[in-house]
Write an enzyme that holds these catalytic residues in place. Structure first.
Site, PDB file in Angstrom:
ATOM      1  CE  LYS A 251      -4.418  -1.806   2.390  1.00 49.53           C
ATOM      2  NZ  LYS A 251      -4.701  -1.528   3.046  1.00 49.53           N
ATOM      3  NE  ARG A 252       6.057   0.402   2.496  1.00 49.00           N
ATOM      4  CZ  ARG A 252       7.630   0.623   1.317  1.00 49.00           C
ATOM      5  NH1 ARG A 252       7.967   1.580   0.902  1.00 49.00           N
ATOM      6  NH2 ARG A 252       8.043  -0.417   1.115  1.00 49.00           N
TER       7      ARG A 252
END
Ligand code: GLU
Length: 480
Positions: A251-252
């Site tokens: 997700k980063r």
């Protein structure tokens, strides 16, 4: 009793692949690429594609995740011939096969307690041996059936498992490395690897395309298939996708779920094109229509090494498809974004016209929807920087004059509106920009839009005139 595969499948189909996600979350780009490769391979060989939901992990699987996966497959337009099958609906079948394996001596009941197994592992570790079940119960079956037990597969002791991975080449694992795998738990539920084996067999899967995180399961699964007398599919293990920093994609790195790409304004064609190139290639070609992918895709050219996700390239492809796909098709996707933004498009230009106007300027459909809001809706405020720059006292005269000229036009088209702006500039003896920029801010609310004639035609006369007057009042107010 003879073991036989269950499904009634067309024997003339030479290639049948499957995508078998576990519904523990949304469909992420890695899964989508696996699905795409599996689908393309089937289509390339005029084969069939099966969708199977591996929901046996009852704690981590959710119906919402299943829905999210189906929605993403649908959005990507990856259609399946069979399925979706749900493993939780096939427990009877798995247990039927396990019972037959017990009868045939291919599997055995194991009554060992947790304590015994722990002690065994402890001793093996102390002796620097690989922890492995010692087959105590295979040789001591005096136990009554009603005592709690698991069922273990009798893995071959000798030799090795060899398979030719379609991506990674020859892989060989010694059987001495493999344990007698538990195929049924104490509570009677079949275990993951076993379900996969029965499914691949029953569903007539000829090619298993999956993530390389499953490579360790393959020799175990092959041994069980062999014991069942089932055909062994060809395996193709696809590498992982990393972020552009080389770390595992997460997700980063921004969006990782397929549907998030829809939300961000990507077309499915762009994401598919991007994903097919991420780990597969055909010379230095970058653009592939789905049809071309089907024609050209082969597993031999899938890369063994991890691929790095590159958002700029995806954006580039997206803009390409926004411009190149039929506008009526792009419009359907664009419409979703207006809805998502809460923009009512019932009063304004056709979406195909918006695409023609903004296709060169917008890399995503979301951007296109947001930046074209003024074609459909009036607004109450102007962009602050734009007003500072273009809404000065000197803008009043050009706005009043251009309003007068636009009001007097007998037709409202590209030529007439352009002429009105040009005439205003020459009569006032100012540059076109001194008319065009305040006008732009007046009718769009900001300093950016397509050329003024195109913009005015899109907005329409009535709205244009009202907005110019509003801007004049705004400036007068500001100066006062
Ligand atoms: N259910 C597995 C997963 O989602 C895939 C198993 C397979 O393809 O064999 O990772």
């Amino acid at each position: 009793m003879k073991l036989e595969a269950l499904f009634d499948l067309d024997p003339n189909v030479k290639v049948r692949t499957r995508f078998a996600p576990s519904p523990t979350g949304y469909l992420h780009v890695g899964g989508a690429r696996t699905a795409l490769y599996s689908w393309l391979f089937a289509k390339h060989h005029q084969g069939e594609f099966v969708l199977r939901i591996e929901d046996t992990d009852l704690e981590r699987s959710t119906p919402e995740a299943t829905q999210a996966i189906l929605e993403a497959m649908d959005w990507l337009n990856l259609k399946w011939e069979y399925g979706p099958y749900y493993q939780t609906k096939r427990f009877d079948r798995y247990n039927q096969v396990i019972d037959q394996m017990l009868e045939q001596g291919l599997a055995y009941r194991c009554y060992c307690t947790k304590e015994r197994l722990e002690e065994l592992r402890h001793t093996q570790e102390e002796n620097k041996e690989k922890p492995r079940y010692d087959r105590y119960c295979l040789h001591n079956q005096e136990n009554p059936l009603d005592r709690p037990h698991v069922v273990r597969f009798k893995n071959p002791q000798e030799g090795s498992v060899v398979f030719e991975d379609a991506v990674r080449g020859r892989i060989e694992i010694n059987n001495s490395e493999l344990d007698d795998l538990i195929i049924r738990r104490t509570d009677g539920s079949p275990t993951y690897n076993f379900c996969v084996v029965v499914d691949d067999w029953d569903m007539g899967i000829t090619h298993v395309v999956r993530g390389e995180d499953h490579i360790n399961n393959t020799p175990r699964q092959i041994n069980i298939l062999k014991a069942l007398g089932a055909p062994i599919p060809t395996y193709a293990h696809v590498s992982m996708i990393n972020g552009d920093d080389g770390q595992k994609l997460s997700k980063r790195h921004g969006a990782v779920s397929v549907m998030q790409y829809r939300d961000e304004g990507y077309l499915p064609e762009a994401l598919l094109n991007y994903l097919v190139r991420l780990g597969w290639g055909h010379g230095d070609q970058e653009i592939f229509s789905v049809e071309e992918m089907i024609n050209l895709f082969e597993l031999e050219h899938v890369s063994k090494s991890a691929s790095a996700f590159n958002t700029d390239k995806l954006l580039w492809l997206n803009q390409h498809y926004i411009r190149e796909l039929p506008p009526e098709y792009v419009a359907k996707h664009l419409e979703w974004h207006y809805q998502d933004q809460g923009i009512d498009i019932s009063n304004g230009p056709a979406l195909t016209e918006i695409i023609a106007m903004l296709g060169e300027r917008c890399k995503t459909l979301k951007e296109m929807a947001i930046s074209s809001r003024y074609f459909f809706e009036d607004f109450d405020s102007f962009d602050e920087n734009a007003t500072k720059k273009h809404f000065k006292a000197a803008a009043i005269a050009p706005l009043e004059k251009v309003k007068e000229k636009l009001t007097a036009l007998s037709t409202w088209d590209l030529h007439s509106t352009h002429q009105a702006i040009e005439d205003t500039a020459s009569e006032l003896e100012v540059g076109m920009g001194k008319v065009g920029m305040p006008l732009r801010v007046a009718v769009t609310g900001s300093g950016q839009s397509p050329s003024m004639d195109v913009t005015l035609v899109g907005i329409g006369r009535e709205r244009t005139l009202v907005r110019i007057q509003k801007a004049i009042d705004f400036i007068k107010n500001k100066i006062a």
